[in-house]
Design a protein around this motif. Structure first.
Motif, short mmCIF file in Angstrom:
data_model
loop_
_atom_site.label_atom_id
_atom_site.label_comp_id
_atom_site.label_asym_id
_atom_site.label_seq_id
_atom_site.Cartn_x
_atom_site.Cartn_y
_atom_site.Cartn_z
N ALA B 199 -116.03 -17.93 -49.79
CA ALA B 199 -114.75 -18.62 -49.91
C ALA B 199 -114.68 -19.78 -48.92
O ALA B 199 -113.68 -20.49 -48.85
CB ALA B 199 -113.61 -17.65 -49.68
N GLY B 200 -115.74 -19.99 -48.12
CA GLY B 200 -115.78 -21.13 -47.20
C GLY B 200 -114.62 -21.08 -46.21
O GLY B 200 -114.47 -20.10 -45.47
N GLN B 201 -113.79 -22.10 -46.22
CA GLN B 201 -112.73 -22.23 -45.20
C GLN B 201 -111.69 -21.12 -45.25
O GLN B 201 -110.92 -20.97 -44.31
CB GLN B 201 -112.04 -23.59 -45.35
N LEU B 202 -111.67 -20.32 -46.31
CA LEU B 202 -110.72 -19.20 -46.39
C LEU B 202 -111.37 -17.87 -46.01
O LEU B 202 -110.71 -16.86 -45.88
CB LEU B 202 -110.18 -19.07 -47.82
N SER B 203 -112.69 -17.88 -45.86
CA SER B 203 -113.43 -16.64 -45.68
C SER B 203 -113.18 -16.02 -44.30
O SER B 203 -113.18 -16.72 -43.29
CB SER B 203 -114.92 -16.93 -45.85
N PRO B 204 -112.93 -14.70 -44.24
CA PRO B 204 -112.51 -14.07 -42.98
C PRO B 204 -113.42 -14.38 -41.79
O PRO B 204 -112.95 -14.93 -40.79
CB PRO B 204 -112.52 -12.58 -43.32
N LEU B 205 -114.70 -14.05 -41.87
CA LEU B 205 -115.55 -14.17 -40.68
C LEU B 205 -115.88 -15.62 -40.34
O LEU B 205 -116.29 -15.92 -39.22
CB LEU B 205 -116.83 -13.35 -40.84
N LEU B 206 -115.69 -16.54 -41.28
CA LEU B 206 -115.92 -17.96 -40.96
C LEU B 206 -114.75 -18.52 -40.14
O LEU B 206 -114.87 -19.56 -39.51
CB LEU B 206 -116.13 -18.78 -42.23
N ASN B 207 -113.62 -17.80 -40.15
CA ASN B 207 -112.45 -18.21 -39.36
C ASN B 207 -112.41 -17.54 -37.98
O ASN B 207 -111.53 -17.81 -37.19
CB ASN B 207 -111.16 -17.91 -40.13
N ASP B 208 -113.34 -16.64 -37.75
CA ASP B 208 -113.44 -15.98 -36.44
C ASP B 208 -114.93 -15.85 -36.14
O ASP B 208 -115.49 -14.76 -36.13
CB ASP B 208 -112.76 -14.60 -36.49
N PRO B 209 -115.60 -17.02 -35.94
CA PRO B 209 -117.06 -17.02 -36.00
C PRO B 209 -117.74 -16.14 -34.95
O PRO B 209 -118.83 -15.63 -35.21
CB PRO B 209 -117.42 -18.50 -35.79
N TYR B 210 -117.10 -15.97 -33.80
CA TYR B 210 -117.71 -15.12 -32.76
C TYR B 210 -117.08 -13.72 -32.70
O TYR B 210 -117.29 -13.00 -31.73
CB TYR B 210 -117.60 -15.81 -31.39
#
Lengths: 135, 405
Positions: B199-210
């Motif tokens: 989902a790119g910019q909506l994807s859970p772990l991409l919004n909390d990368p660490y």
């Protein structure tokens, strides 16, 4: 103007005759060939959209039948079962006519039945199997 | 001023929390800057909906009379695992009926499997269960055929060891004339198509990368109901190479999640078939990210332009572990419908539904705004980039002459 989506079956003896160009010229029709297959010594099949006045279309199809072409309406269609479609988009690159596409603004997956040539390539490719053949 | 989980939850309970989706956060940070956004916004919701093959359902059917210890079980002819206590069953989403022709006539259709059984259970449909047992003094019953329904099961929960992959590869096919049939769908020959799945910019772990907020015990949206993160997912790989913004440049973190199927809805738990490959389950999953500080606010404003994925040749390099990516491409490019690979224009096709991802982030936002869903402080955070944890290949150590007779 009227439109007909039809399947034309050409017996082997008619395969080398310019039937379509004759019809188009005589009856002033627009045409768009969606699918065509001809095998030597066998029947030729063409899926075609014809556009013209109602009277010209009726006359043209009667003329084709008189020449020995079997004419049937295109009855098989591919439909999108919206209850099953998840709008993922796994179908869009396999579709040869862009009948299936993604709206770049809304990301909705759209199906334009008018562009569909019923090739059925999307049917097994759709993960939730939402693309169905109806007769 | 940093915020605590407790402070954010007080605001949620009072109906005063500012909750936005990860898409909305992009504009907020662009307009107001990170500092103001971090003060004003309390929670950012994310969402994703795509095939997640490492998923399955844990079921307890209760005992028939006389009692029985299942040794083999089938649900709608799909085998389930029962090497557990007497009437516990685990059905995996990629399992196929024993009589499915598979790829004997390639490409196989794979019309039905474990994922479809799970969707039918969630939809409240009756499922045919057959079981065999060898019989014991305490569990004498040896055979059983019955309909089961989720309403009658003691427990039915999704227990998914690897979901919500943080980024993923883009599949292309360099072979001249052979379409390939993969878990990334049909990938057309000679760079005929490119499949991607995030989902790119909506994807859970991409919004909390660490993984500053997502960890063990995080309450999430799972399949339309409430679920929890219970561990790092299998193949969790936090040491994947990262862009300057901290976002991994390929498959990295994963989460293991659990959730009550009785709360779920069949539109977010969908059995799927991959032509020539097999079956799976498309899962809807969303995670709320509490905006504890500016750093987290900045992460949640990540845009498709700033997330890149590796382009991988699934006809040779990927299956045979030969060579690296053909390049990297951003999700903005992938979502434009066309990318460039080896100087050629290649049309793209997603496997992850952005429409559903957006609906999940929106629904989760509404749950939190209504005060029905609180954010949870993890009991433990997931191993991050500094953990040294990677994803190792299998080191084969043949015995008995490697199986060669």
């Amino acid at each position: 103007m009227a439109t007909r989506r039809i399947v034309m079956h050409f017996p082997p003896q008619l395969i080398d005759e310019p039937i379509i160009s004759g019809l188009v010229r005589t009856f002033d029709l627009e045409f768009n060939i969606l699918r065509a297959s001809i095998t030597p010594q066998q029947e030729g099949v063409m899926v075609i959209v014809l556009e013209g006045t109602e009277a010209d279309l009726v006359a043209a199809l009667r003329n084709a039948q008189e020449k020995g072409v079997r004419v049937e309406p295109l009855e098989k269609e591919v439909v999108c079962n919206e209850d099953k479609c998840t709008e993922c988009g796994a179908c869009v690159t396999i579709c040869p006519t862009q009948a299936l596409a993604i709206d770049l603004e809304t990301r909705h997956v759209t199906f334009d039945a008018d562009k569909c040539i019923a090739c059925e390539l999307c049917v097994p490719v759709c993960p939730p199997r939402a693309m169905e053949i109806s007769f | 001023m940093p915020k605590t989980y407790a402070e954010i939850n007080e605001k949620i309970k009072a109906g005063k929390a500012v909750v936005v989706t990860a898409e909305e956060m992009i504009d907020i940070v662009e307009e107001e800057g990170t500092t103001k956004a971090a003060e004003r916004v309390d929670v950012v919701t994310t969402g994703t909906f795509g095939p997640m093959c490492s998923s399955g359902a844990m079921l307890n059917t209760g005992h028939p009379t006389p009692r029985m210890k299942y040794s083999r079980v089938w649900l709608n002819e799909v085998p389930a695992y029962c090497g557990l206590a007497a009437v516990d069953i685990f059905i995996g989403v990629t399992e196929l009926p024993e009589n499915d022709p598979r790829n004997r006539n390639h490409p196989g259709l794979f019309s039905y499997g474990g994922g479809h059984v799970i969707q039918e259970l969630v939809a409240g449909k009756d499922v045919r269960m057959a079981a065999e047992a060898y019989g014991t003094d305490c569990y004498p019953r040896r055979e059983l055929e019955t309909l089961i329904n989720i309403a009658d099961l003691n427990q039915a929960y999704l227990l998914n060891p690897r979901n919500a992959y943080q980024n993923y590869g883009v599949a292309v096919n360099l072979s001249r004339d052979r379409d390939i049939y993969t878990y990334m769908g049909v990938v057309q020959a000679d760079l005929g198509s490119a499949s991607f799945c995030s989902a790119g910019q909506l994807s859970p772990l991409l919004n909390d990368p660490y993984y500053r907020t997502i960890g063990i015990g995080t309450r999430i949206f799972l399949g339309g109901g409430t679920g929890y993160v219970y561990f790092q997912g299998t193949q969790h790989n936090p040491t994947q190479a990262r862009s300057e913004n901290g976002v991994p440049m390929g498959g990295a973190g994963t989460i293991a999640v659990v959730g009550d199927m009785k709360q779920m809805r069949p539109e977010y738990v969908v059995g799927v078939s991959f032509y020539g490959y097999g079956v799976s389950l498309a899962v809807g999953l969303g995670i709320p990210i509490p905006i504890l500080n500016e750093e987290i606010a900045r992460y949640t404003a990540v845009k498709d332009e700033d997330i890149v994925a590796p382009i991988l040749d699934y006809s040779r390099a990927y299956p045979y572990n030969e060579g690296g990516p053909l390049g990297h491409v951003s999700y903005a490019e992938l979502k434009s419908g066309q990318i460039e690979v080896n100087g050629r224009k290649v049309p793209t096709t997603p496997l992850s539904s952005y429409v559903k991802a957006r609906a999940i982030a929106e629904e989760l936002k509404q749950w939190i705004q209504a005060g029905e869903f609180l954010v949870s402080e993890p009991a433990e955070l997931l191993p991050s980039a500094d953990s040294g944890l990677g994803f190792k290949p299998l080191k084969e150590r043949p015995f008995n002459n490697g199986g060669v007779i």
